[in-house]
Design an enzyme around this catalytic site. Structure first.
Site, PDB file in Angstrom:
ATOM      1  N   HIS A 264      43.125  38.066  45.808  1.00 16.80           N
ATOM      2  CA  HIS A 264      42.402  39.260  45.786  1.00 16.80           C
ATOM      3  C   HIS A 264      41.364  39.556  46.999  1.00 16.80           C
ATOM      4  O   HIS A 264      41.236  40.747  47.414  1.00 16.80           O
ATOM      5  CB  HIS A 264      41.660  39.614  44.404  1.00 16.80           C
ATOM      6  CG  HIS A 264      42.550  39.860  43.338  1.00 16.80           C
ATOM      7  ND1 HIS A 264      43.081  38.654  42.448  1.00 16.80           N
ATOM      8  CD2 HIS A 264      42.940  40.900  43.011  1.00 16.80           C
ATOM      9  CE1 HIS A 264      44.031  39.242  41.590  1.00 16.80           C
ATOM     10  NE2 HIS A 264      44.032  40.800  41.676  1.00 16.80           N
TER      11      HIS A 264
ATOM     12  N   GLU B 202      54.291  41.543  35.028  1.00 15.95           N
ATOM     13  CA  GLU B 202      53.716  40.480  36.095  1.00 15.95           C
ATOM     14  C   GLU B 202      54.282  39.127  35.690  1.00 15.95           C
ATOM     15  O   GLU B 202      54.101  38.308  36.392  1.00 15.95           O
ATOM     16  CB  GLU B 202      52.172  40.568  36.088  1.00 15.95           C
ATOM     17  CG  GLU B 202      51.515  41.900  36.196  1.00 15.95           C
ATOM     18  CD  GLU B 202      50.107  41.748  36.134  1.00 15.95           C
ATOM     19  OE1 GLU B 202      49.416  41.395  36.874  1.00 15.95           O
ATOM     20  OE2 GLU B 202      49.619  42.101  34.948  1.00 15.95           O
TER      21      GLU B 202
ATOM     22  N   ASP C 116      51.627  38.798  41.023  1.00 20.16           N
ATOM     23  CA  ASP C 116      51.564  37.825  39.775  1.00 20.16           C
ATOM     24  C   ASP C 116      53.016  37.410  39.661  1.00 20.16           C
ATOM     25  O   ASP C 116      53.138  36.558  39.130  1.00 20.16           O
ATOM     26  CB  ASP C 116      50.804  38.625  38.704  1.00 20.16           C
ATOM     27  CG  ASP C 116      49.348  38.014  38.831  1.00 20.16           C
ATOM     28  OD1 ASP C 116      48.920  36.967  39.559  1.00 20.16           O
ATOM     29  OD2 ASP C 116      48.500  38.642  38.243  1.00 20.16           O
TER      30      ASP C 116
ATOM     31  N   CYS D 140      53.314  48.290  42.185  1.00 20.00           N
ATOM     32  CA  CYS D 140      52.118  48.635  42.806  1.00 20.00           C
ATOM     33  C   CYS D 140      51.501  47.347  43.319  1.00 20.00           C
ATOM     34  O   CYS D 140      50.370  47.148  43.639  1.00 20.00           O
ATOM     35  CB  CYS D 140      50.985  48.702  41.371  1.00 20.00           C
ATOM     36  SG  CYS D 140      50.817  47.635  39.974  1.00 20.00           S
TER      37      CYS D 140
END
Length: 591
Positions: A199, A446, A470, A517
């Site tokens: 992240h 995910e 993920d 996304c």
């Protein structure tokens, strides 16, 4: 003599500047420059902090009981000595005078210099004294933080003409700390750890600043104030570059700026392929203020609002319902009627909360947080918090088009619990007379289990969004934040591509909206492939939209579908696909 350090390229571009080394515990220290006129006052702030800490230590020493161990008194004497030692005290003042650093930043910079000196000592006792240095400077930082009210706001590096640009070097940087870099003095950053889709790397891309992560020894090899080049395209860091190398990279900087300016001319052009297929390009955002950048980049909505960034760095004071409502409402209103997809909080893995949850109190050390209590699992374990968030999102829907996205669903029990929670949140608002609008409910895909049970999910959800970061991590059993296995993180793996294909096909067959996304959406090298798979909605960081739009404008989806039909039957469809694309060449430049 220049050296090269190799890491992972995570955010494009080139940054050139002097290194600012920051320890993990000091990443969130204020970093800004002060004007000439403010230098005396800044030095006085530092001296006042030093005197305050000295008084604290003297007071602690006086309060020692007569039977207290002698070592405690001796330790306080050592701290007092270090506090007034010129290598810390006067050297910190020199950072303020010569580099215009604010007091906190100057102290942090000098602490790194002194700690490095202690670490290189042969004597073990002296090496261990670095902990004393850090304890003393932490006391100073706490005093300076209390003085911070009324201090001028941080100013961008370019506000001080003639000053050298700066790059940040750290072992690691928390994602929430990264958000401080918007408009900051830093033009790029380097970390020892991390992966391409950690992240921290994702936020770096959203800020559109060059970055290299997983550089292992960077913070040890680079010294405070070294000249450094960050090659964010190739994952290379050049320390103390020669004049020839500097000139080469400065040329590349100018070329990159020209390319970005050219791409930005496409930002308001409709995103339509050569054969007339409309493609929805959405933006990923972390804060309500990011909506402005999304519109400027030409986004036709927000495909992912990462709500967890409202929860980070809050200690025990998590945002309440009203604070969240205001944030969501501001983002919705800023998008001027365009859709905003808000993901419920995705806490866990590399985005932990400061406060301990009940689960963490029972399990002091979680071996693999990526497989633990995170995302919807955490939300369902904290029903009061979850209901507050759901009500806040629903209330924001009265001000525009809102989609509600649930992360990391895998079990039918999670689906039913989520649907029940949403229904209860709506009923509570209705009972209280609070307005809310219609909200589409979506599932984030995910986990391979979710991809393989799409018919079940599509019965209960209005849309799906593929979180490829993920999905790849869990499909390939790789911790995407661990640089030791980062080379095994492969978006082109046949299993990954087939799962993505499976999700898109299932959603399209059911007439449900499907988007990607994850980072694959913003990587222009995947644009043609995703179009070939039947995807017509991609969500990415605003800075990535122009490059992806250019690929869309050049694409012929009929040709791409035929190419994928051929490649998909091979043992390694990703490699065959790329070879096909290279052989066919890319369409000409779009102006």
């Amino acid at each position: 003599m220049s050296i090269q350090v190799f890491g992972l390229a995570v955010s494009r571009g080139v940054a050139i500047g002097r290194a600012v080394l920051v320890a993990n515990t000091r990443v969130d220290v204020a970093h800004y420059r002060v004007d000439d006129a403010a230098l005396p006052a800044e030095i006085e702030r530092l001296r006042h902090a030093r005197n305050t800490v000295a008084d604290e230590l003297q007071s602690l020493k006086r309060e020692l009981r007569p039977d207290a161990p002698h070592e405690l008194s001796a330790l306080l004497d050592v701290h007092l000595m270090l506090l007034h030692d010129d290598s810390l005290a006067e050297a910190t003042v020199q950072w303020i005078k010569s580099r215009h650093y604010n007091a906190e930043w100057a102290l942090s910079a000098q602490t790194e210099v002194v700690v490095r000196q202690f670490e290189q000592m042969d004597d073990e006792y002296l090496r261990e004294r670095k902990a004393d240095i850090e304890q003393v400077t932490d006391r100073l930082q706490r005093v300076l933080a209390k003085q911070s009210s009324g201090i001028p706001m941080p100013r961008a590096a370019h506000a001080f003409s003639g000053e050298d640009p700066l790059v940040l070097v750290a072992n690691d940087i928390a994602p929430a700390d990264m958000l401080q870099f918007k408009g900051s003095v830093f033009t790029g950053f380097i970390t020892d750890v991390g992966g391409r889709t950690s992240h921290t790397a994702i936020v770096a891309r959203s800020l559109d600043i060059p970055a290299v992560v997983g550089a292992r020894e960077a913070s040890r090899l680079i010294r405070q104030d070294d000249w450094v080049i960050i090659d964010g395209d190739h994952g290379v860091v050049v320390v103390d570059p020669s004049p020839i190398v500097l000139d080469e990279y400065r040329f590349r900087q100018r070329e990159s700026e020209l390319e970005r300016a050219r791409l930005n001319r496409l930002r308001h052009r409709p995103s339509v392929t050569l054969d007339g297929q409309k493609v929805e390009l959405l933006a990923n955002i972390e804060q309500p203020g990011d909506a402005v950048a999304a519109l400027d980049a030409g986004a036709v909505g927000v495909g992912l609002f990462r709500s967890e960034f409202l929860f980070l760095h809050r200690g025990d004071a998590l945002p309440d319902e009203f604070e969240q409502f205001v944030a969501y409402r501001d983002a919705v209103q800023a998008m001027n009627g365009l859709p905003v997809t808000i993901r419920t909080v995705d806490i866990g893995a590399d985005k932990p909360l400061e406060r301990l949850t009940l689960h963490e109190l029972r399990h002091e050390h979680v071996l693999n947080p990526a497989l633990g209590l995170r995302a919807i699992r955490w939300s369902l374990s904290e029903p009061r918090m979850f209901m507050q968030q759901l009500r806040a999102i629903l209330r924001a829907s009265a001000f525009g088009k809102v989609r509600l996205l649930i992360p990391m669903l895998a079990h039918f029990s999670e689906v039913t619990a989520t649907l029940d929670a949403v229904a209860r949140a709506k009923q509570q608002l209705a009972d209280a007379g609070q307005a809310f609008g219609p909200v589409e409910l979506g599932a984030m895909i995910e986990i391979p289990a979710a991809a393989m049970t799409m018919p079940l999910l599509l019965k209960h959800f209005d849309f799906v969004s593929i979180g490829t970061n993920d999905l790849i991590q869990y499909t390939l059993a790789i911790d995407r934040a661990d640089e030791a296995v980062a080379h095994l993180y492969d978006p082109w793996h046949p299993a990954v591509l087939r799962l993505v294909q499976m999700v898109i096909d299932a959603a399209n067959s059911a007439g449900k909206h499907v988007s990607v996304c994850g980072e694959m959406a913003g990587d222009a090298s995947f644009t043609e492939l995703l179009l070939a798979l039947g995807l017509r909605s991609l969500s990415m960081h605003p800075s990535q939209i122009p490059a992806v739009k250019q690929r869309v404008l050049r694409a012929d989806t009929a040709r791409l579908r035929a190419a994928w039909a051929s490649a998909s039957t091979s043992d390694d469809p990703g490699s065959v696909w790329r070879q096909q694309q290279e052989a066919s060449g890319r369409p000409g430049r779009v102006h």
